[in-house]
Design an enzyme around this catalytic site. Structure first.
Site, PDB file in Angstrom:
ATOM      1  N   HIS A 146       0.856  -1.189   0.000  1.00  0.00           N
ATOM      2  CA  HIS A 146       0.000   0.000   0.000  1.00  0.00           C
ATOM      3  C   HIS A 146       0.898   1.246   0.000  1.00  0.00           C
ATOM      4  O   HIS A 146       1.869   1.297   0.745  1.00  0.00           O
ATOM      5  CB  HIS A 146      -0.867  -0.028   1.266  1.00  0.00           C
ATOM      6  CG  HIS A 146      -1.914   1.025   1.331  1.00  0.00           C
ATOM      7  ND1 HIS A 146      -1.633   2.341   1.633  1.00  0.00           N
ATOM      8  CD2 HIS A 146      -3.252   0.965   1.124  1.00  0.00           C
ATOM      9  CE1 HIS A 146      -2.757   3.036   1.621  1.00  0.00           C
ATOM     10  NE2 HIS A 146      -3.752   2.227   1.312  1.00  0.00           N
ATOM     11  N   CYS A 201      -3.752   2.647  -4.302  1.00  0.00           N
ATOM     12  CA  CYS A 201      -4.602   3.533  -3.500  1.00  0.00           C
ATOM     13  C   CYS A 201      -4.575   4.916  -4.154  1.00  0.00           C
ATOM     14  O   CYS A 201      -3.648   5.701  -3.936  1.00  0.00           O
ATOM     15  CB  CYS A 201      -4.130   3.597  -2.047  1.00  0.00           C
ATOM     16  SG  CYS A 201      -5.198   4.677  -1.070  1.00  0.00           S
ATOM     17  N   HIS A 213      -7.832   0.724  -4.102  1.00  0.00           N
ATOM     18  CA  HIS A 213      -8.573   1.557  -3.149  1.00  0.00           C
ATOM     19  C   HIS A 213      -9.003   2.788  -3.916  1.00  0.00           C
ATOM     20  O   HIS A 213      -8.154   3.538  -4.406  1.00  0.00           O
ATOM     21  CB  HIS A 213      -7.663   2.026  -2.002  1.00  0.00           C
ATOM     22  CG  HIS A 213      -7.348   0.961  -1.004  1.00  0.00           C
ATOM     23  ND1 HIS A 213      -6.543   1.186   0.083  1.00  0.00           N
ATOM     24  CD2 HIS A 213      -7.759  -0.324  -0.908  1.00  0.00           C
ATOM     25  CE1 HIS A 213      -6.467   0.077   0.803  1.00  0.00           C
ATOM     26  NE2 HIS A 213      -7.180  -0.854   0.218  1.00  0.00           N
ATOM     27  N   ASP A 247     -12.630   3.606  -0.594  1.00  0.00           N
ATOM     28  CA  ASP A 247     -11.929   3.900   0.651  1.00  0.00           C
ATOM     29  C   ASP A 247     -12.773   4.952   1.364  1.00  0.00           C
ATOM     30  O   ASP A 247     -13.921   5.164   1.001  1.00  0.00           O
ATOM     31  CB  ASP A 247     -10.519   4.377   0.278  1.00  0.00           C
ATOM     32  CG  ASP A 247      -9.501   4.052   1.342  1.00  0.00           C
ATOM     33  OD1 ASP A 247      -9.901   3.569   2.409  1.00  0.00           O
ATOM     34  OD2 ASP A 247      -8.308   4.296   1.120  1.00  0.00           O
ATOM     35  N   HIS A 248     -12.200   5.599   2.309  1.00  0.00           N
ATOM     36  CA  HIS A 248     -12.899   6.568   3.145  1.00  0.00           C
ATOM     37  C   HIS A 248     -14.145   7.209   2.513  1.00  0.00           C
ATOM     38  O   HIS A 248     -14.116   7.597   1.349  1.00  0.00           O
ATOM     39  CB  HIS A 248     -11.938   7.698   3.509  1.00  0.00           C
ATOM     40  CG  HIS A 248     -10.622   7.187   4.004  1.00  0.00           C
ATOM     41  ND1 HIS A 248      -9.470   7.896   3.924  1.00  0.00           N
ATOM     42  CD2 HIS A 248     -10.294   6.000   4.573  1.00  0.00           C
ATOM     43  CE1 HIS A 248      -8.472   7.186   4.431  1.00  0.00           C
ATOM     44  NE2 HIS A 248      -8.946   6.021   4.825  1.00  0.00           N
ATOM     45  N   TYR A 281     -14.512   5.328   7.902  1.00  0.00           N
ATOM     46  CA  TYR A 281     -15.242   4.143   7.452  1.00  0.00           C
ATOM     47  C   TYR A 281     -16.720   4.194   7.835  1.00  0.00           C
ATOM     48  O   TYR A 281     -17.264   3.280   8.453  1.00  0.00           O
ATOM     49  CB  TYR A 281     -14.536   2.875   7.962  1.00  0.00           C
ATOM     50  CG  TYR A 281     -13.200   2.723   7.275  1.00  0.00           C
ATOM     51  CD1 TYR A 281     -13.108   2.100   6.039  1.00  0.00           C
ATOM     52  CD2 TYR A 281     -12.043   3.277   7.810  1.00  0.00           C
ATOM     53  CE1 TYR A 281     -11.893   2.006   5.369  1.00  0.00           C
ATOM     54  CE2 TYR A 281     -10.822   3.190   7.154  1.00  0.00           C
ATOM     55  CZ  TYR A 281     -10.760   2.550   5.933  1.00  0.00           C
ATOM     56  OH  TYR A 281      -9.566   2.458   5.263  1.00  0.00           O
TER      57      TYR A 281
END
Ligand code: DNO
Length: 391
Positions: free
Chosen positions: A239, A277, A304, A347-348, A364
């Protein structure tokens, strides 16, 4: 791509039943109660796997199988810890979990200074404020030599902030930077310990470790682990650093094209893969997310999807999945074409609607991520349609 979702286990306030209703296909999770370095036993892996299967889903990605700090700084126990890592990897493979995400960020994982930045529409998002971060570094942590990492102008701003910042704001900074963002991803601080003291100790492990040595330690780890991943048919996906620049004087070695190429070239095996990501990479001025996706497409085993917007003075904010510097439409266009079968997760997400009432982990949220997933699904559908009509 397969639509997956990061789920934090049976204690997650978001249940697998909820995820089935919103079209999630695969689960991204980990044995969150195991400290980094411990073996993930066959029993524990199988129990979690069965729990997910019983809910009609499958465990698609282990994120993260954390790399112990001793491996990163090259401590005396690293060989034993690498052996443990291999066993965990084999146990995951036996259970059919063939994609493993990990990172090599020393001492601290993702860094934000504000978890509830209000947007004009009333939702909140995650934010990085360079001066507040520098304030934490220089005035709260009082890291030796910290001031040298900031410009005169920044030091002036730190001084100004010092005259107005409240004790509550200082406490919130500590809580955000080293407690809340780290606690749920295998970086829990010792119960009852003073977080700042604890964090200082963790930083000490990296004294004398520069970029070169950290790279050496990653190489050492990969040389031992990738052959096992190959045997087991597992893709280990590193990552990127979040954000992709040095913090607290620590080296960071997954920040952009040159770093990723270096890692991919260490062992030219598809099992030595990348977690793409888009969000982390997009927070670096040096990075163009679509260009990186194109360049490393062959080696991307997991994605991501999120985006950030770069602001003046080194600040950044997590943007809508449809906007910002992550350029997700283009990234999805590339990945759907080059890697149509890999898992991806949004993701977020923002905090919206009922999210504030739920006890979710920072970044999350349920509704925020569901909203983002719908946007990403839409982009994927359009891109698939484009690809199909050109074939
Ligand atoms: C935080 C995430 C990180 C990331 C891990 C991957 O939200 O970006 O926890 O998943 O570092 O190993």
């Amino acid at each position: 791509m397969e639509k997956t979702w990061r789920w934090f286990g049976e204690n997650d306030c978001i249940t697998l039943e909820m995820l089935r209703q919103i079209g999630v296909e695969g689960i991204v999770t980990a044995l969150y109660d195991q400290p980094p370095g411990e073996v993930w036993s066959e029993e524990a892996v199988n129990a979690l796997n069965s729990f997910i299967k019983n809910a009609g889903l499958h465990w698609s990605v282990a994120e993260s199988l954390p790399v112990a700090e001793e491996i990163k700084y090259g401590g005396a126990d690293r060989d034993q810890l690498i052996e443990n890592y291999k066993i965990s990897l084999i146990n995951l493979a036996k259970a059919g979990v063939k994609t493993i995400c990990y990172n090599f960020m020393p001492a601290i994982d993702w860094v934000r200074t504000d978890l509830d930045r209000k947007l004009p529409d009333g939702t909140t998002t995650l934010y990085f404020d360079k001066i507040r971060f520098a304030y934490f570094d220089c005035r709260i942590l009082q890291r030796e030599g910290a001031e040298a990492d900031y410009s005169e102008e920044e030091k002036e701003k730190i001084k100004k902030l010092d005259s107005i910042i409240t004790d509550a704001e200082k406490a919130a900074l500590i809580d955000t930077i080293i407690v809340k963002t780290q606690g749920f991803i295998h970086r829990k601080l010792r119960e009852g310990a003073d977080p700042v003291e604890e964090f200082r100790k963790q930083l000490q492990n990296y004294q004398g470790i520069d970029k070169h040595l950290l790279r050496e330690n990653l190489h050492y780890f990969l040389k031992k682990v990738i052959p096992v991943a190959e045997e087991q048919g597992v893709t280990l996906c590193i990552h990127p650093d979040d954000p992709p620049f040095s913090v607290f004087g620590l080296p960071r070695i997954v920040t952009g094209e040159e770093d990723i190429a270096w890692i991919m070239n260490l062992l030219k095996s598809k099992h030595n893969g990348l977690t793409f990501c888009a969000g982390s990479l997009s927070a670096g001025v040096q990075n163009d997310a679509p260009h990186l996706a194109r360049t490393f497409a062959e080696r991307i085993g997991f994605a991501h999807l999120r985006s950030t917007e770069l602001l003046p003075d080194g600040n950044f904010v997590e943007a809508s999945h449809l906007g910002g510097n992550g350029k997700l439409i283009e990234v999805i266009r590339i990945l759907e074409k080059e890697q149509p079968c890999i898992p991806m997760r949004v993701d977020h997400g923002r905090v919206m609607l009922d999210d504030a009432r739920n006890n979710h982990n920072p970044g999350y949220s349920f509704y925020g991520r569901m909203f983002a997933l719908a946007q990403v699904e839409g982009m994927m559908a359009v891109v698939r349609n484009e690809i199909d009509s050109f074939q």
